[in-house]
Design a protein around this motif. Structure first.
Motif, short mmCIF file in Angstrom:
data_model
loop_
_atom_site.label_atom_id
_atom_site.label_comp_id
_atom_site.label_asym_id
_atom_site.label_seq_id
_atom_site.Cartn_x
_atom_site.Cartn_y
_atom_site.Cartn_z
N GLU A 1 -4.39 -5.03 2.28
CA GLU A 1 -4.08 -3.99 1.31
C GLU A 1 -3.80 -4.60 -0.07
N HIS A 2 -3.09 -5.71 -0.07
CA HIS A 2 -2.78 -6.41 -1.33
C HIS A 2 -3.55 -7.74 -1.35
N HIS A 3 -4.84 -7.65 -1.56
CA HIS A 3 -5.70 -8.82 -1.48
C HIS A 3 -5.38 -9.86 -2.56
N ASP B 1 2.75 -6.13 11.33
CA ASP B 1 1.89 -4.97 11.09
C ASP B 1 1.16 -4.54 12.35
N ARG C 1 -1.94 -0.10 9.23
CA ARG C 1 -3.27 -0.42 8.75
C ARG C 1 -3.43 0.10 7.33
N PRO C 2 -4.10 -0.67 6.47
CA PRO C 2 -4.59 -2.03 6.69
C PRO C 2 -3.44 -3.04 6.72
#
Length: 218
Positions: free
Chosen positions: A79-81, A67, A73-74
């Motif tokens: 983004e997928h916490h 990334d 970003r993020p």
């Protein structure tokens, strides 16, 4: 007019299913690499903090570097916490269980988990680079980086020579071949089948290299 509406609805349904499938595949890769991190950390007699840290870095290290290089970003785990939470929960559950695993079983789990993670992340990294319209060879290298870098960080933290740098069974080569397989199949087949083909080739080559002691020449 009604036919167009139905077709539009059908297309939306296919996109949702594809997105869900890709998330499932990504979650499988994260869990696979996390498992190899769990076992490696326990072999070094680390506590729960060490186990989670090694698992986290193994699972997210390659994707984070990808990334950053693609300027996305993020970051994917931000983004997928839920991925981070998933690794944390599994670490809590796995830590008291891991010391009771036989050493032979632990070795088999690491090999299988690492092969699955390598295949999933290699193809996933290639797919994201392709979507970003990178040159073909750059797409392949992004896939290889995504696939191997988490394991490199895992081995460095655990004070081991990274697996990819040892003159052992094929590793990065399997990722490289799987990425090219995915790209070739993506031009000929539906995307989901291309993903499956790339993951399968990576895992199969990794298994065959261990089964038949295949190594690159020195």
């Amino acid at each position: 007019m009604s036919f167009q509406v139905k077709g539009w609805q059908l297309n939306i349904g296919i996109r949702v299913d594809l997105s869900t499938l890709l998330h499932i595949i990504e979650a499988i890769g994260i869990l696979s690499f996390a498992c190899s991190g769990f076992i490696e950390a326990r072999r070094k007699d680390m506590d729960i903090v060490g186990v989670f840290t090694v698992a986290f870095i193994t699972a997210f290290g390659g994707g984070t570097l990808r990334d950053l290089l693609l300027d996305r970003r993020p970051l994917f785990w931000v983004e997928h916490h839920e991925y981070t939470l998933m690794v944390f929960i599994v670490a809590l559950v796995a830590t008291p269980i891991l010391p009771h695993l036989r050493s032979g079983l632990s070795e088999k789990i690491i090999v299988i988990a690492d092969a699955v993670g390598l295949g999933v992340f290699s193809v996933g990294g290639t797919s994201l680079a392709l979507a970003a319209e990178m040159p073909v060879f750059v797409c392949v290298m992004m896939g290889v980086i995504t696939g191997i870098f988490g394991g490199v960080l895992r081995d460095v933290i655990c004070n081991e020579i990274p697996l990819v740098f040892r003159r052992g069974h094929l590793y990065a080569t399997c990722s490289f071949a799987g990425c090219w397989t995915f790209l070739l199949c993506d031009w000929l087949l539906p995307h989901t089948l291309a993903v499956g083909a790339g993951v399968f080739v990576t895992c199969a080559l990794r298994y065959l290299s261990i089964r038949f002691d295949l190594k690159l020449p020195g």
